[in-house]
Scaffold this motif. Structure first.
Motif, mmCIF file in Angstrom:
data_model
loop_
_atom_site.group_PDB
_atom_site.id
_atom_site.type_symbol
_atom_site.label_atom_id
_atom_site.label_comp_id
_atom_site.label_asym_id
_atom_site.label_seq_id
_atom_site.Cartn_x
_atom_site.Cartn_y
_atom_site.Cartn_z
ATOM 1 N N GLY B 125 57.469 26.510 84.302
ATOM 2 C CA GLY B 125 56.478 25.862 83.463
ATOM 3 C C GLY B 125 57.089 24.789 82.592
ATOM 4 O O GLY B 125 58.296 24.560 82.596
ATOM 5 N N ILE B 126 56.225 24.126 81.837
ATOM 6 C CA ILE B 126 56.672 23.053 80.951
ATOM 7 C C ILE B 126 56.827 23.622 79.552
ATOM 8 O O ILE B 126 55.968 24.368 79.066
ATOM 9 C CB ILE B 126 55.662 21.887 80.979
ATOM 10 C CG1 ILE B 126 55.544 21.363 82.410
ATOM 11 C CG2 ILE B 126 56.071 20.789 80.035
ATOM 12 C CD1 ILE B 126 54.389 20.451 82.622
ATOM 13 N N TRP B 127 57.878 23.251 78.891
ATOM 14 C CA TRP B 127 58.144 23.793 77.570
ATOM 15 C C TRP B 127 57.104 23.298 76.568
ATOM 16 O O TRP B 127 56.698 22.132 76.606
ATOM 17 C CB TRP B 127 59.542 23.363 77.115
ATOM 18 C CG TRP B 127 59.901 23.905 75.784
ATOM 19 C CD1 TRP B 127 60.324 25.149 75.484
ATOM 20 C CD2 TRP B 127 59.826 23.178 74.553
ATOM 21 N NE1 TRP B 127 60.541 25.278 74.156
ATOM 22 C CE2 TRP B 127 60.246 24.085 73.547
ATOM 23 C CE3 TRP B 127 59.467 21.898 74.194
ATOM 24 C CZ2 TRP B 127 60.307 23.729 72.210
ATOM 25 C CZ3 TRP B 127 59.531 21.543 72.866
ATOM 26 C CH2 TRP B 127 59.939 22.456 71.879
ATOM 27 N N SER B 128 56.682 24.178 75.719
ATOM 28 C CA SER B 128 55.717 23.801 74.692
ATOM 29 C C SER B 128 56.220 24.280 73.344
ATOM 30 O O SER B 128 56.693 25.415 73.221
ATOM 31 C CB SER B 128 54.372 24.435 75.012
ATOM 32 O OG SER B 128 53.567 24.436 73.859
ATOM 33 N N TYR B 130 54.364 25.035 70.859
ATOM 34 C CA TYR B 130 53.359 25.871 70.212
ATOM 35 C C TYR B 130 53.334 27.280 70.775
ATOM 36 O O TYR B 130 52.523 28.079 70.365
ATOM 37 C CB TYR B 130 51.990 25.224 70.355
ATOM 38 C CG TYR B 130 51.987 23.817 69.841
ATOM 39 C CD1 TYR B 130 52.239 23.553 68.502
ATOM 40 C CD2 TYR B 130 51.786 22.762 70.697
ATOM 41 C CE1 TYR B 130 52.281 22.264 68.028
ATOM 42 C CE2 TYR B 130 51.812 21.467 70.233
ATOM 43 C CZ TYR B 130 52.056 21.223 68.899
ATOM 44 O OH TYR B 130 52.101 19.947 68.429
ATOM 45 N N HIS B 131 54.141 27.550 71.745
ATOM 46 C CA HIS B 131 54.161 28.885 72.320
ATOM 47 C C HIS B 131 55.538 29.506 72.112
ATOM 48 O O HIS B 131 56.491 28.808 71.772
ATOM 49 C CB HIS B 131 53.809 28.830 73.801
ATOM 50 C CG HIS B 131 52.434 28.299 74.055
ATOM 51 N ND1 HIS B 131 52.186 26.940 74.175
ATOM 52 C CD2 HIS B 131 51.244 28.915 74.157
ATOM 53 C CE1 HIS B 131 50.893 26.754 74.367
ATOM 54 N NE2 HIS B 131 50.294 27.944 74.373
ATOM 55 N N GLY B 132 55.572 30.818 72.324
ATOM 56 C CA GLY B 132 56.831 31.500 72.134
ATOM 57 C C GLY B 132 57.037 31.858 70.680
ATOM 58 O O GLY B 132 56.097 31.835 69.852
#
Lengths: 229, 137
Positions: B125-128, B130-132
């Motif tokens: 996936g693409i790093w975001s 706002y997540h994690g």
């Protein structure tokens, strides 16, 4: 000179079918070629029965014998026995015990749908997934289009949430990665201009390289690890 | 409602599942009289039968082309052709050129800098931001 040329051509004539039905030499230590498309027979005795091997029969000159059929005849045979290099098999790696965390987490990694793997060919890493096309930075000898290579050297193997890192390599028994040789690719001709200062002369040097292309046909995580592991 | 064409569902990738050799036909043109065809004629006599037997998936045509230099033309699955003039070559040199045509894909020569080309989605996936768990600065 012309007699030597004629003799070389005459000597090459029986060796002519070699490049088509030549015995396979394993390409590299990391790569084990599996012959699935066109099984060709490996005939190791052909290099030994000849009492005085011709220069074109030595394995290290087998590729150069294709390129030029003239200037092949050496002036005289040297008395020392010819070096015959056998195809080498990769060194046997003693199977190590798998870590229990690997055993417990491997089914989770295998359950996730897509996998990526960092395979190493001649020490260079290629991060690939199934179906990717790889243009190797070299021309691999002794392969034909359609050959299937089993790539058994990998440093990482992962899915969306899990990554199995090798130290330095992932255990060979945990994955299966296969690549199909799809052909060779040429690059456009490179022109390098050699120029010295204060001199009008310019020399153009041309070069054109050829590269082997692969397609990754299979990346599979093996979950049935043998009991002794 | 406008008419829309059917979208392409999948892209063919050679070697995934089945492998198809991209060279489908090889034309050999020679001249009986001219000296530049000597190696080509020797190739057609001595080496070509073995090559043709080893590659049943390639259609091979041999035709004379008088008063011209010998030429080998490869026809590819993508509809393109690639021709190599083999004048004044020895039979083994002609075989090298024939192998080059066999291994080619029919595409134009391109300079590539990246070794891997992929049309798959990124596995991780693409790093975001706002997540994690986030990162404390």
């Amino acid at each position: 000179m012309s007699r030597a040329l004629l003799r070389s051509v005459l000597e090459l004539r029986p060796a002519v079918p070699r490049p088509i039905a030549s015995p396979r030499i394993l390409p590299a230590t990391q790569i084990r070629a599996l012959q699935t498309q066109t099984p060709r027979q490996f005939n190791p005795t052909a290099q030994f029965v000849d009492p005085q091997p011709r220069p074109s029969q030595l394995p290290e000159q087998s590729t150069s014998s294709l390129s030029s059929s003239s200037q092949r005849e050496p002036p005289k045979q040297k008395p020392n026995p010819p070096r015959v290099r056998l195809p080498t098999t990769p060194p046997e790696i003693t199977p190590q015990k798998l870590d229990p965390s690997v055993k417990s987490l491997l089914p989770l990694l295998a359950a996730q749908p897509a996998h990526y793997i960092t395979i190493h060919i001649h020490g260079r890493p290629y991060l690939v997934t199934e179906g990717d096309a790889v243009r190797l930075p070299f021309l691999m000898p002794d392969v034909q289009p359609g050959d299937v290579l089993r790539l058994n050297r990998a440093s990482t193997l992962g899915s969306r949430d899990f990554t199995l890192k090798g130290s330095p390599w992932v255990d060979e028994r945990l994955f299966e990665c296969r690549a199909v040789v799809t052909g060779t690719e040429q690059e456009p001709v490179r022109v390098m201009i050699k120029k010295k200062r204060r001199c009008r002369r310019k020399k153009h040097v041309f070069s054109q390289h050829r590269y082997t292309t692969l397609t990754i046909s299979e990346v599979k995580v093996v979950t049935e690890v043998p009991e002794d592991a | 409602m406008t008419i829309r064409g059917l979208p392409q569902i999948s892209t063919g990738r050679n070697g995934v599942g089945a492998f198809i050799l991209q060279c489908k036909r090889l034309d050999f043109h020679y001249c009986d009289w001219a000296g530049s065809s000597r190696g080509m004629n020797g190739f057609i006599k001595s080496l070509l039968p073995k090559f043709a037997a080893a590659h049943p998936q390639i259609e091979i045509t041999v035709s004379p082309r008088p008063r011209k230099h010998p030429v080998v033309v490869g026809h590819y699955v993508n509809g393109k052709t690639k021709s190599i003039e083999v004048k004044n070559m020895e039979p083994m040199q002609v075989l090298q050129k024939v192998k080059l045509l066999r291994d080619a894909s029919g595409e134009k020569d391109k300079r590539t800098t990246k070794p891997v080309t992929s049309i798959n989605e990124s596995v991780r996936g693409i790093w975001s931001p706002y997540h994690g768990n986030g990162m404390r600065v």
